[in-house]
Design a protein around this motif. Structure first.
Motif, PDB file in Angstrom:
ATOM      1  N   GLY A  56       0.780  -1.222   0.000  1.00  0.00           N
ATOM      2  CA  GLY A  56       0.000   0.000   0.000  1.00  0.00           C
ATOM      3  C   GLY A  56       0.811   1.271   0.000  1.00  0.00           C
ATOM      4  O   GLY A  56       0.265   2.361  -0.190  1.00  0.00           O
ATOM      5  N   GLN A  57       2.129   1.166   0.214  1.00  0.00           N
ATOM      6  CA  GLN A  57       2.974   2.353   0.227  1.00  0.00           C
ATOM      7  C   GLN A  57       3.323   2.788  -1.193  1.00  0.00           C
ATOM      8  O   GLN A  57       3.396   1.977  -2.114  1.00  0.00           O
ATOM      9  CB  GLN A  57       4.268   2.100   1.011  1.00  0.00           C
ATOM     10  N   GLU A  58       3.548   4.100  -1.345  1.00  0.00           N
ATOM     11  CA  GLU A  58       4.012   4.626  -2.622  1.00  0.00           C
ATOM     12  C   GLU A  58       5.502   4.318  -2.791  1.00  0.00           C
ATOM     13  O   GLU A  58       6.201   4.004  -1.820  1.00  0.00           O
ATOM     14  CB  GLU A  58       3.791   6.139  -2.669  1.00  0.00           C
ATOM     15  N   PHE A  59       5.991   4.422  -4.029  1.00  0.00           N
ATOM     16  CA  PHE A  59       7.397   4.162  -4.304  1.00  0.00           C
ATOM     17  C   PHE A  59       8.155   5.474  -4.500  1.00  0.00           C
ATOM     18  O   PHE A  59       7.569   6.500  -4.863  1.00  0.00           O
ATOM     19  CB  PHE A  59       7.549   3.279  -5.546  1.00  0.00           C
ATOM     20  N   LYS A  95       4.926  -1.105 -10.652  1.00  0.00           N
ATOM     21  CA  LYS A  95       4.429   0.041  -9.872  1.00  0.00           C
ATOM     22  C   LYS A  95       5.550   1.030  -9.588  1.00  0.00           C
ATOM     23  O   LYS A  95       5.342   2.243  -9.642  1.00  0.00           O
ATOM     24  CB  LYS A  95       3.802  -0.445  -8.572  1.00  0.00           C
ATOM     25  N   ALA A  96       6.728   0.540  -9.286  1.00  0.00           N
ATOM     26  CA  ALA A  96       7.860   1.436  -9.061  1.00  0.00           C
ATOM     27  C   ALA A  96       8.226   2.166 -10.345  1.00  0.00           C
ATOM     28  O   ALA A  96       8.652   3.331 -10.310  1.00  0.00           O
ATOM     29  CB  ALA A  96       9.059   0.648  -8.543  1.00  0.00           C
ATOM     30  N   PHE A  97       8.026   1.519 -11.486  1.00  0.00           N
ATOM     31  CA  PHE A  97       8.349   2.137 -12.771  1.00  0.00           C
ATOM     32  C   PHE A  97       7.461   3.349 -13.052  1.00  0.00           C
ATOM     33  O   PHE A  97       7.844   4.246 -13.810  1.00  0.00           O
ATOM     34  CB  PHE A  97       8.213   1.111 -13.899  1.00  0.00           C
ATOM     35  N   ASN A  98       6.283   3.411 -12.451  1.00  0.00           N
ATOM     36  CA  ASN A  98       5.383   4.540 -12.675  1.00  0.00           C
ATOM     37  C   ASN A  98       5.996   5.859 -12.205  1.00  0.00           C
ATOM     38  O   ASN A  98       5.544   6.931 -12.624  1.00  0.00           O
ATOM     39  CB  ASN A  98       4.053   4.303 -11.955  1.00  0.00           C
ATOM     40  N   SER A  99       7.006   5.797 -11.339  1.00  0.00           N
ATOM     41  CA  SER A  99       7.673   7.003 -10.844  1.00  0.00           C
ATOM     42  C   SER A  99       9.079   7.136 -11.427  1.00  0.00           C
ATOM     43  O   SER A  99       9.953   7.744 -10.811  1.00  0.00           O
ATOM     44  CB  SER A  99       7.745   6.963  -9.313  1.00  0.00           C
TER      45      SER A  99
END
Length: 463
Positions: free
Chosen positions: A428-431, A453-457
């Motif tokens: 649930g945490q952001e990257f 999901k980490a790639f989104n940032s």
């Protein structure tokens, strides 16, 4: 060609037969279940014959290295050795959930396989290791802050270079001075080589590593100007192969000039080592059906028996993501795998345009040559976490930096595992914001495969 395939299949079948015989014997003789007396439910570990035929790795209690601080200390009773476990199983999987340390549990034989063993074996549950496992350790070493307010900086390695790199950096402060300092240390016009090529000369190991490294340091100036918060909030960094030295410069562990001297010595030594043995590297794409381990083993056997190569090398040099690895070793071994990829269910093979078998034992002569330069580099502890290509964990002190940078030259780059450790945040945490600083977007592509999901940032700093 038909004759070659017959020989290949004969070698392959012979190795498979011997392995299956050994595994089958271990499976039939030592497949055990554990229960806590007088529990009525017995848990069974089983492995299908198909899994064994594909060369499933097994381990015995006797094979575990009890000197490893992350490995449990197993009893040394010879009666309890060996019983075979699948490689990905843990001794704790055999222990009933209601058991506790110091309690004796019963190793009950399976009547179908060990009818001659009438008495069960007793085993005391070992003390759990006091030290954390590597993934826990990496997680604990991060600051307790909201990940989305932090950043991670990544540096690519050899192979990311292209003619024209550096052109988008020239307008930024200090970039011209960085390339001028590099020209003085290297003894040639590096910026001209980066901007104009030729490509073949830029791709040479002796030039390529310095070109990639210096361009990454120049790209940091663009990062500071365009994304100042990325530098101020950075909590961790890592670099792929030679990019690891750029990560250490960024972390304040070594000066640019001293790091470039190490890169120069490293590239020259690796180029020289490459000329001693005809080696190479090759990307392989695999699936769950692939038997890559068997392919490498048969390739080495082929080289030894048919090509008369003493102690041939063939192994994984780069772990990129679950379906993609880079192999390195004797060129003959790679030729063999490329010609017989279907036999081992390898879907894609692609030779890399490099001059040697980097990150294998064929680079041993280079490691010895680099030691003196690295020792004089005046290293200091990094100000932020720098994740090692070898251990996949942050460096702890200067001594470990020297040791692991040398070992990195003869060890696989475990990039996939580094990505897991860098981005191992709670559910649930952001990257963090991720920045790839240097030529290309290869590390971003790998991050997308390992952690979408980490790639989104993710942001690439164009050079």
């Amino acid at each position: 060609m038909h004759g070659v395939r017959q020989v290949v299949r004969s070698l392959f079948v012979a190795i498979q037969a011997s392995k299956c015989q050994a595994h089958s014997s271990a499976f039939k003789d030592h497949c055990l279940a554990v229960s806590s007396q007088p529990a009525s439910v017995v848990r069974t570990l089983s492995t299908s014959s198909q899994h064994l035929a594909r060369g499933s790795r097994t381990r015995s209690v006797a094979d575990d290295d009890t000197s490893d601080p992350y490995s449990p200390s197993y009893p040394s009773n010879p009666e309890m050795q060996p019983f075979a476990l699948p490689y990905d199983a843990d001794l704790e999987d055999l222990v009933p959930p209601n058991a506790h340390q110091g309690q004796t549990v019963r190793i009950q034989s399976q009547p179908d396989y060990r009818e001659h063993l009438h008495e069960p074996l007793d085993m005391e549950i070992p003390q759990r290791p006091s030290k954390m496992r590597p993934t826990e350790r990496a997680k604990r070493m991060r600051p307790d802050v909201d990940p989305k307010l932090t950043s991670i900086v990544l540096f690519p390695g050899q192979g990311s270079q292209f003619v024209g790199m550096g052109r988008k950096l020239l307008e930024y402060p200090n970039v011209a001075e960085i390339y001028a300092a590099a020209n003085h240390i290297l003894g040639y016009d590096l910026l001209k080589l980066c901007l104009q090529g030729p490509e073949k000369e830029l791709a040479r190991t002796v030039n390529c590593q310095a070109a990639v490294f210096v361009t990454e340091i120049a790209a940091l100036e663009k990062l500071k100007e365009d994304y100042p918060m990325a530098v101020e909030t950075c909590v961790a960094t890592s670099g792929f192969s030679v990019g690891e030295l750029a990560a250490l410069v960024f972390a304040g562990s070594v000066t640019f000039e001293n790091a470039l001297k190490v890169v120069k010595a490293r590239a020259e030594a690796m180029q020289a080592a490459s000329e001693l043995v005809h080696g190479g590297m090759m990307t392989v794409q695999i699936t769950h059906k692939s038997i890559l381990g068997q392919a490498m083993e048969v390739a080495k056997k082929w080289c030894k028996e048919k090509k008369k190569i003493n102690k041939p090398i063939c192994g994984v040099a780069n772990y990129l993501h679950p379906d993609l690895k880079v192999l390195a070793g004797n060129a003959e071994a790679l030729d063999f795998i490329e010609a017989n990829q279907k036999l081992f269910d390898i879907t894609v093979v692609k030779r890399l345009n490099v001059s040697g078998a980097f990150h294998t034992r064929l680079m041993e002569p280079a490691r010895d040559e680099v030691y003196n330069t690295l020792r004089d580099a005046e290293l200091v502890p990094p100000k932020i976490k720098v994740f090692s290509n070898v251990t996949t964990l942050p460096y702890t002190d200067v001594k470990s930096i020297v040791k692991l940078l040398l070992n990195q030259m003869v060890s696989p780059v475990r990039w996939e595992q580094i990505m897991h450790n860098l981005y191992d945040f709670g559910q649930g945490q952001e990257f963090p914001q991720t920045y790839e600083v240097g030529p290309g977007r290869q590390l971003g592509a790998l991050l997308r495969k390992v952690n979408a999901k980490a790639f989104n940032s993710y942001t690439a700093i164009e050079v």
